[in-house]
Design an enzyme around this catalytic site. Structure first.
Site, PDB file in Angstrom:
ATOM      1  CB  SER A   1      -0.071  -3.950   3.507  1.00 35.40           C
ATOM      2  OG  SER A   1      -0.136  -3.646   4.886  1.00 35.40           O
TER       3      SER A   1
ATOM      4  CE  LYS B   1       1.691  -5.825   7.612  1.00 36.91           C
ATOM      5  NZ  LYS B   1       1.002  -5.705   6.323  1.00 36.91           N
TER       6      LYS B   1
END
Length: 589
Positions: free
Chosen positions: A389, A191
């Site tokens: 996402s 991430k």
């Protein structure tokens, strides 16, 4: 003196009144341009559709009244209109071919360009020709143009074919200088949306995922160009390593990238030969704008059945600054999906997602609305350039997910950023004190850093958000949370890789998603309708905000890709603490 003041005042009043009158006249001109009923365009024999690819490419077209008034020639194309125009050109017997004039078409990614290229390839199935020309091909537009029967280049022109690279911008050094510390909390090894704030270079995990992503993307591009140009992938890579933009136009011909060198003035005569038009006659051409008003020869459906295409594109989050509704407002989307659920005429819904994510809370709310819709009728997701996402969050529970091989998706992870200006305030001599009734009464104040206890609580909050994200994906994809976690961790994938991993069901564009929706709805006759309705000129003017317009139209046009960094910094305090958003702008070249 009295006469002087009188004349001066009269002059000032006259200027003011003239300005007001001119303003209203300008507004009348704008509205007349937007509302004047345009007559149906008649297509002459031997017509060529001219696609002048100069400007920006977005999901849907939307007339900008202020651009019309200012005479802005940077055209904003909607992918929806472009695909519809190509389909109509294929079906119209008077249109003999398509002429692509490849200038500079800015897009968010290669998935939109692939849909455009696939539509052109489908057009060729009719036996009609496609000719492409450019003074200078960008790599993206060469990828599109390579599907043409003949690729033309100016004898003194250039062709960019150099491969792909990613060069993200890191802000930590700048933030350190001004005294701002980004307190970062995340779940997901890959991430990397937070990396620009805490690193000065890519982490090894980010470098790994970007290498895999670019390799997969470049593999798709080279394979498709190879098939169209009859040049091996190996030779295409050798050409890229030569940096073709700095080679001669003749070299581009010798490498097989281009067929013929020709000056722009000679292209019209070349097209006349292709269409059989006499040299002394005019060549009938239609623009993409003209094609909007070409009647489609399809009988009107009377079944009453509707297959809806709902567009959700932009960053996810309410209250984000934008002009032209280029963000996904959760409240609006939830309301619209509820109406589609309750409309008995709507038999299936294609959710067109083109989003890098955003607010995790808003993503959850949209996920719930999609789930409720799915309980009543088929829901098919069509992914555009991005469905990452939060964009994947709102997609994961659909009946079927369709993505382009070049779509950027996945990035299943959560993060939060809380800026601290303690050092900045110390540098400029500002001091703060506090009185509070409870231990965490001043939590979140940017004038101080979090203590260790607060950091622990914040990380636990982020962990719960990630666990919920995994749960939603596992339920939607029929996988375990452990399986999702192994391919999650915030890692991005191309659509091609996502299909191998089970995150995507099929590879294809919007047309394929519509086909699946029709099959699942079990209808033979139907009308395709797009939602939400495009805003009228009056609605755009009513919602007009000078600051937003300057930022997203003028500043974006000047700053280019760097605008995303500017926008991200500015919105740090406006967004929710919990973010389901893909990595920071990768600056893919």
């Amino acid at each position: 003196m009295k006469d002087f003041l009188k004349f001066t005042l009269a002059t000032v009043v006259g200027i003011v009144l003239s300005s007001v009158v001119l303003f209203f006249i300008s507004m009348l001109v704008v509205f007349s341009m937007l509302y004047t009923s345009e007559s149906e365009v008649q297509v002459k024999e031997n017509t060529v559709l001219k696609m002048d690819l100069r400007g920006t490419l977005s999901e849907r077209s939307q007339e900008d009244p202020f651009s019309l008034l200012a005479g802005d020639d940077n055209h904003a194309y909607g992918l929806d209109d472009m695909l519809a125009s190509i389909r109509k050109a294929k079906e119209n017997e008077n249109i003999k071919g398509i002429y692509i004039e490849a200038s500079s078409l800015a897009s968010d990614g290669y998935a939109s360009l692939k849909e455009l290229r696939d539509a052109l390839a489908d057009f060729k199935e009719s036996g009609k020709f496609i000719v492409a020309y450019a003074d200078a091909y960008t790599q993206g537009l060469y990828y599109v143009s390579s599907v043409a029967d003949k690729v033309l280049l100016n004898p003194q022109g250039m062709l960019d074919w150099s491969g792909l690279a990613s060069s993200p911008v890191f802000l930590k050094g700048l933030l350190d200088k001004v005294g701002i510390e980004m307190q970062v909390f995340k779940v997901g090894t890959y991430k990397s949306a937070v990396e620009p704030y805490i690193n000065t270079q890519m982490s090894e995990a980010n470098r790994e995922q970007m290498t895999d992503y670019l390799t997969s993307l470049w593999g798709t591009l080279t394979e498709e160009v190879s098939a169209s140009r009859q040049v091996s992938v190996e030779d295409l890579n050798l050409a890229a390593d030569r940096l073709m933009a700095l080679q001669t136009a003749k070299d581009c011909v010798e490498c097989g990238l281009v067929d013929t060198l020709m000056y722009k003035n000679d292209v019209r005569d070349y097209l006349k030969q292709m269409t059989g038009v006499d040299e002394d006659d005019d060549l009938p051409t239609l623009s993409l704008d003209d094609m909007r008003n070409v009647k489609k020869n399809v009988p009107k459906d009377k079944s009453g059945n509707i297959v809806a295409v709902y567009y959700a594109y932009g960053q996810i989050g309410s209250g984000l600054m934008s002009w032209g509704s280029e963000n996904i407002d959760a409240e609006e989307v939830i309301r619209d999906l509820r109406e589609l659920k309750e409309d008995e005429d709507v038999k299936a819904v294609v959710l067109r997602v083109n989003s890098p994510g955003g607010s995790a809370y808003d993503s959850e709310q949209i996920w719930h609305a999609v789930s409720e819709l799915k309980a009543e009728k088929p829901v098919i997701v069509s992914m555009g350039d991005y469905a990452a996402s939060g964009g994947y969050y709102i997609s994961c529970n659909a009946d079927t997910i369709v993505a382009e091989p070049t779509t950027l998706t996945g990035s299943i992870g959560i993060y939060g950023i809380v800026p601290s200006r303690e050092e900045l305030y110390r540098k400029i001599g500002l001091n703060f004190d506090v009185v509070k009734t409870n231990a965490h009464g001043d939590f979140g104040m940017v004038s101080r850093k979090m203590n260790e206890g607060e950091k622990g609580l914040m990380q636990a909050y982020i962990n719960r958000g990630y666990d919920l994200f995994l749960t939603r994906c596992a339920e939607g994809r029929g996988m375990t949370k452990e399986e999702i976690d192994r391919i999650g961790q915030g890692r991005v994938w191309t659509g091609a890789r996502a299909k191998e991993l089970g995150l995507v069901d099929e590879l294809g564009g919007l047309d394929r998603a519509i086909e699946i929706a029709v099959e699942k709805a079990g209808v033979e006759a139907y009308t395709l309708m797009n939602y939400p309705a495009k805003k009228s000129a009056w609605e755009q003017l009513k919602d007009f905000n000078t600051g937003n317009y300057v930022r997203t139209r003028l500043l974006k046009g000047e700053a280019g890709k760097a605008y995303r960094q500017i926008e991200a910094i500015d919105q740090l305090e406006a967004v929710d603490a919990l973010q389901a958003q893909m990595y920071f702008e990768p600056n893919i070249h």
